[in-house]
Design a protein around this motif. Structure first.
Motif, mmCIF file in Angstrom:
data_model
loop_
_atom_site.group_PDB
_atom_site.id
_atom_site.type_symbol
_atom_site.label_atom_id
_atom_site.label_comp_id
_atom_site.label_asym_id
_atom_site.label_seq_id
_atom_site.Cartn_x
_atom_site.Cartn_y
_atom_site.Cartn_z
ATOM 1 N N TYR A 55 0.856 -1.181 0.000
ATOM 2 C CA TYR A 55 0.000 0.000 0.000
ATOM 3 C C TYR A 55 0.888 1.226 0.000
ATOM 4 O O TYR A 55 1.108 1.864 1.029
ATOM 5 C CB TYR A 55 -0.914 -0.031 1.226
ATOM 6 C CG TYR A 55 -2.155 0.793 1.029
ATOM 7 C CD1 TYR A 55 -3.130 0.384 0.131
ATOM 8 C CD2 TYR A 55 -2.347 1.974 1.714
ATOM 9 C CE1 TYR A 55 -4.264 1.139 -0.072
ATOM 10 C CE2 TYR A 55 -3.481 2.738 1.521
ATOM 11 C CZ TYR A 55 -4.433 2.311 0.625
ATOM 12 O OH TYR A 55 -5.561 3.066 0.419
ATOM 13 N N GLN A 113 -14.764 -4.771 -5.969
ATOM 14 C CA GLN A 113 -13.749 -3.732 -5.836
ATOM 15 C C GLN A 113 -14.016 -2.846 -4.640
ATOM 16 O O GLN A 113 -13.172 -2.067 -4.234
ATOM 17 C CB GLN A 113 -13.762 -2.837 -7.068
ATOM 18 C CG GLN A 113 -13.252 -3.515 -8.300
ATOM 19 C CD GLN A 113 -13.374 -2.573 -9.456
ATOM 20 O OE1 GLN A 113 -12.829 -1.484 -9.418
ATOM 21 N NE2 GLN A 113 -14.121 -2.963 -10.453
ATOM 22 N N ASN A 170 -14.834 4.546 -2.110
ATOM 23 C CA ASN A 170 -14.898 3.423 -1.181
ATOM 24 C C ASN A 170 -14.367 2.146 -1.822
ATOM 25 O O ASN A 170 -14.607 1.057 -1.356
ATOM 26 C CB ASN A 170 -16.336 3.213 -0.696
ATOM 27 C CG ASN A 170 -17.278 2.918 -1.846
ATOM 28 O OD1 ASN A 170 -16.889 3.012 -3.007
ATOM 29 N ND2 ASN A 170 -18.511 2.571 -1.543
ATOM 30 N N ARG A 171 -13.637 2.311 -2.937
ATOM 31 C CA ARG A 171 -13.144 1.119 -3.626
ATOM 32 C C ARG A 171 -11.737 0.755 -3.182
ATOM 33 O O ARG A 171 -11.040 1.564 -2.583
ATOM 34 C CB ARG A 171 -13.130 1.371 -5.129
ATOM 35 C CG ARG A 171 -14.522 1.454 -5.682
ATOM 36 C CD ARG A 171 -14.477 1.345 -7.169
ATOM 37 N NE ARG A 171 -15.795 1.570 -7.713
ATOM 38 C CZ ARG A 171 -16.041 1.564 -9.007
ATOM 39 N NH1 ARG A 171 -15.067 1.359 -9.872
ATOM 40 N NH2 ARG A 171 -17.252 1.761 -9.453
ATOM 41 N N ASN A 172 -11.345 -0.458 -3.531
ATOM 42 C CA ASN A 172 -10.011 -0.927 -3.186
ATOM 43 C C ASN A 172 -8.951 0.032 -3.692
ATOM 44 O O ASN A 172 -8.969 0.443 -4.842
ATOM 45 C CB ASN A 172 -9.759 -2.296 -3.806
ATOM 46 C CG ASN A 172 -10.379 -3.384 -2.961
ATOM 47 O OD1 ASN A 172 -10.458 -3.249 -1.746
ATOM 48 N ND2 ASN A 172 -10.813 -4.455 -3.598
ATOM 49 N N GLY A 173 -8.013 0.329 -2.825
ATOM 50 C CA GLY A 173 -6.913 1.204 -3.206
ATOM 51 C C GLY A 173 -7.224 2.667 -3.017
ATOM 52 O O GLY A 173 -6.338 3.509 -3.097
ATOM 53 N N ARG A 174 -8.508 3.010 -2.786
ATOM 54 C CA ARG A 174 -8.850 4.420 -2.621
ATOM 55 C C ARG A 174 -9.027 4.785 -1.143
ATOM 56 O O ARG A 174 -9.496 5.879 -0.841
ATOM 57 C CB ARG A 174 -10.150 4.740 -3.373
ATOM 58 C CG ARG A 174 -9.992 4.650 -4.876
ATOM 59 C CD ARG A 174 -11.258 5.107 -5.589
ATOM 60 N NE ARG A 174 -11.184 4.797 -7.004
ATOM 61 C CZ ARG A 174 -12.228 4.780 -7.820
ATOM 62 N NH1 ARG A 174 -13.427 5.061 -7.355
ATOM 63 N NH2 ARG A 174 -12.080 4.501 -9.097
ATOM 64 N N GLU A 175 -8.645 3.873 -0.256
ATOM 65 C CA GLU A 175 -8.878 4.109 1.174
ATOM 66 C C GLU A 175 -8.268 5.430 1.630
ATOM 67 O O GLU A 175 -8.878 6.168 2.405
ATOM 68 C CB GLU A 175 -8.287 2.963 2.009
ATOM 69 C CG GLU A 175 -8.960 1.603 1.807
ATOM 70 C CD GLU A 175 -8.437 0.863 0.590
ATOM 71 O OE1 GLU A 175 -7.558 1.402 -0.125
ATOM 72 O OE2 GLU A 175 -8.903 -0.273 0.336
#
Lengths: 401, 371
Positions: free
Chosen positions: A106, A164, B31-36
């Motif tokens: 991340y 997703q 709210n999608r993966n990687g956009r936290e």
């Protein structure tokens, strides 16, 4: 003694421009090479050929930290092997990289090591090969790219938006969330291998329909990366089924935030398919040793080029005015340099976004989108001067350390 | 340059920092993966380090000669803060409530801290920030793949995810650091000004949800629109850090109203203002002086005469007047370019220069019929 040293230095200067890239010999071997990786035993049957890759300095990218890390990049030696089974061809590329970098986790600042192999879609006219920086208008290239990455996902992969959405936004707990995680992981892509078609820097477009099939792999061991590329000799874009064809390589060092233009690249190198006739002219051209008066060339460059181009320690021209020539000798053929001097608009380097440095446009664009270089032709230079200039330009390149 | 420019005005006098805009954007898009860690919309406290940390010092934008300036790519650990979560699941089985990582930094870590000495002259205000959809975007100029484009119809700046290769030069090039790298898909993503909503007659989620009604949305060239009036007629809405040369299209009414300062004895210093104008000048340029003057003058005019168009605008009576999305224009544009026009989900905000619309709700003092 002093004089002798001078002579020696001059000789070595001329000498360096005389060292031409030797061609890679592709040995024909029995069996199938379409599916071999970097560790295959098939590679034992042939030996390495050195290929030098030079730091891309034609344009300067806008990442402060990355630019600082790459300011003093030297050239690097790649070791390359090639084998063919008559239908497919495979390349093995080995290079030293003290740090294994994988783009993963991340993180917004993680970059992966990688390598790319470039082929021209046409090399009929061996004097007019595509521009080394991802081709040029009317002279397209196919680029096979492999990067070291962890898991990545396709945006809107298969339109499955549900998987997703972040797990915290799911109405799932305990086993359900475990199941959800497994489902998400199933949509991941573990291999960052891509094929592009390109008519110049900026125009590179991914081939996604599978029409250009290839297999790439990279493995890291004992401070060295070994990468392999296997592809058919003939595909919808490429025809490598000749006696010889041009090839070019690039590598990225993720540890130094390398990506895109921050890379090391080679010039066009000839691949000679052993036992297959033809292509001698191409090999001769790519191996041609330029002879000339390098000192006169340097003088001519100062008089004619330095007002717009920067190179090595000659930085009189404004930044961004024209392509930086500091490593031009490393990744250009003699023919390309000659063509660019005489006919600057034959290959127009797309360079910066035209909005990024609007006072220094490298080219004009007409309503049809045709680019004309703002550089005037130097056809008026006599042949000897032109040749001397090319010899000097060929000497502009970083050293291998 | 796009044909027309959709723009937003935010009235900082009315922002209460409730983050409803942030949440509406989070639930709508990020709210999608990687956009936290991504906040296409965030609200930060000024003075403060902002989000990402020290974004004003990370480079990008253009110098006065028009040359793109190099910049830095912020890191999640150093500049954004690693998103954390709590062990809600385990609480039922008696576990101690704890975060999954030790939080050390995150958006709004310095919320409401501000500057100055309490109680004499401490102060702060909020700045909500979205992508500025610049006329001369730094991200677009920095992209070596031509993956970023400015929509012709309304000037919305978008990333073509098919072309994006995740090189992150756009992030270095954006002086506002409002374009983010999604590590899961290895591509850059940013605020899209809710263009799919706008095309269907809905204002951007952040603007519609804003409880302080601080956000106005409309085309800059729509002279009847409140956005045009605030930006061009009254010149009280100013772009943020216009010295960065990107010509941003989100405009701010600077905070003109703040309590007075106290002296050493805790007495009010009459006529003083806690927010130093020099600080506002840093953000909004020297035009801020005139903007403050105009707001103050109009406020006085309202007190004296009861009339002021500017005050009426800033009161923000009706969403229908605050959001003029010119649906007729989008429809015409779609037809002209052989695109499928979108069906309107809401007709209340469809007014604009090129749109003839009927008002849904009659003003209360309007007379019905022809009696």
């Amino acid at each position: 003694m002093k004089n002798l040293l001078k002579v020696l230095i001059t000789l070595s200067f001329i000498g360096s421009s005389l060292i031409a890239s030797n061609s890679i010999k592709a040995m024909k071997i029995p069996g199938n090479v379409s599916d071999i990786g970097p560790t295959s035993k098939a590679w034992l049957s042939t030996s390495y050929q050195d290929v030098i890759v030079y730091p891309q300095t034609t344009i300067k990218l806008n990442d402060l930290d990355a630019n600082a890390m790459n300011a003093d990049n030297s050239a690097k030696k790649l070791r390359v092997k090639a084998i063919t089974d008559g239908k497919n061809i495979s390349f093995l590329i080995k290079w030293k990289d003290e740090s294994k970098s994988i783009q993963e986790g991340y993180s917004t600042t993680s970059y992966g090591d990688g390598f790319a192999v470039q082929f021209p879609t046409s090399y009929k006219d061996s004097k007019k090969l595509p521009y080394i920086g991802m081709g040029s208008v009317g002279r397209s290239v196919v680029v096979h790219l492999q990067k070291a990455t962890g898991f990545t996902y396709e945006p809107n992969g298969n339109n499955d938006v549900y998987h997703q959405v972040n797990e915290n936004n799911q109405n799932a707990f305990h086993e359900d969330i475990q199941k959800y995680r497994i489902k998400v992981k199933e949509t991941a892509i573990s291999d960052y291998q891509r094929v592009f078609i390109s008519e110049g820097f900026r125009s590179m477009t991914q081939i996604k329909d599978g029409s250009e099939s290839s297999k790439m792999q990279m493995v890291y061991k004992n401070g060295y990366w070994k990468g392999s590329l296997s592809l058919p000799l003939k595909s919808s874009y490429l025809n490598l089924n000749k006696g010889a064809f041009p090839i070019a390589f690039a590598i990225w060092d993720g540890d130094k935030k390398n990506r895109d233009g921050l890379k090391l690249l080679s010039s066009w190198i000839g691949v000679k398919v052993v036992g297959k006739s033809g292509g001698e002219k191409l090999i001769d051209l790519l191996n041609e040793k330029s002879k000339g008066d390098v000192n006169n060339g340097e003088k001519l460059a100062l008089e004619n080029c330095a007002a717009c181009h920067r190179y090595k320690n000659v930085n009189m021209a404004p930044d961004f005015m024209a392509p930086n020539l500091s490593n031009i000798g490393g990744y250009s053929t003699k023919e390309y340099l000659m063509e660019s001097i005489v006919e600057p608009s034959a290959v127009v380097v797309a360079g910066y976004n035209r909005n990024a440095h609007k006072n220094f446009t490298w080219y004009d664009v007409d309503e049809k989108g045709i680019r004309t270089s703002t550089m005037p032709s130097y056809e008026w230079l006599d042949e000897k001067s032109r040749n001397d200039l090319v010899v000097y330009l060929q000497s502009l390149k970083a050293e291998v350390k | 340059m796009s044909q027309r420019q959709l723009a937003m005005v935010m009235d900082l006098n009315k922002c209460i920092g409730c983050q409803t805009c942030t949440v509406s954007c989070k639930t709508q898009w990020t709210n999608r993966n990687g956009r936290e860690y991504m906040y296409w919309n965030n609200v930060e406290t000024y003075p403060g380090v902002g989000y990402p940390k020290k974004w004003q010092e990370l480079g990008g934008g253009f110098d006065s000669a028009g040359d793109l300036q190099p910049g830095r790519v912020p890191s999640i650990e150093g500049n954004y803060g690693v998103p954390w979560d709590y062990n809600h699941d385990e609480l039922a089985s008696g576990a101690e409530f704890k975060p999954n990582i030790e939080p050390t930094w995150g958006p709004n870590w310095d919320e409401d801290e501000g500057a100055g000495d309490f109680p004499q002259d401490n102060y702060f205000f909020y700045i909500p920030r979205i992508c500025n959809h610049c006329t001369n975007p730094g991200c677009l100029s920095a992209c070596p793949r031509d993956a970023i484009f400015k929509r012709d119809q309304d000037g919305v700046v978008l990333v073509d995810l098919d072309r994006c290769q995740g090189y992150r030069y756009c992030i270095a090039g954006c002086p506002y650091k409002k374009i983010y790298f999604n590590p899961k898909i290895s591509k850059s993503e940013k605020c899209i000004l809710c263009f799919p909503r706008v095309e269907q007659g809905l204002p951007p989620a952040c603007a519609q949800q804003c409880v302080g009604r601080i956000r106005f949305v409309g085309f800059l060239d729509d002279e009847e629109g409140q956005v045009h009036k605030l930006v061009h007629k009254y010149k009280v809405a100013l772009p943020l850090r216009s010295d960065k040369g990107t010509e941003p299209n989100v405009y701010y009414v600077p905070p003109t109203e703040a309590p007075p300062k106290f002296d050493a004895h805790g007495k009010i210093i009459e006529g003083s203002n806690r927010i130093p104008t020099e600080e506002l000048e840093k953000l909004f340029g020297s035009e801020v002086h005139q903007a403050i003057k105009t707001v103050k003058t109009e406020m006085q005019k309202r007190k004296d005469t009861g009339k002021s168009e500017l005050m009426d605008l800033l009161i923000a009576y009706n969403h229908e007047d605050m959001f003029r999305l010119d649906s007729g224009y989008y429809k015409e544009y779609a037809k002209k370019h052989s695109l499928t026009p979108k069906k309107l989900l809401d007709e209340r905000y469809s007014a604009g220069k090129n749109s003839n619309t009927m008002k849904f709700f009659m003003p209360s003092n309007a007379k019905g019929g022809d009696s």
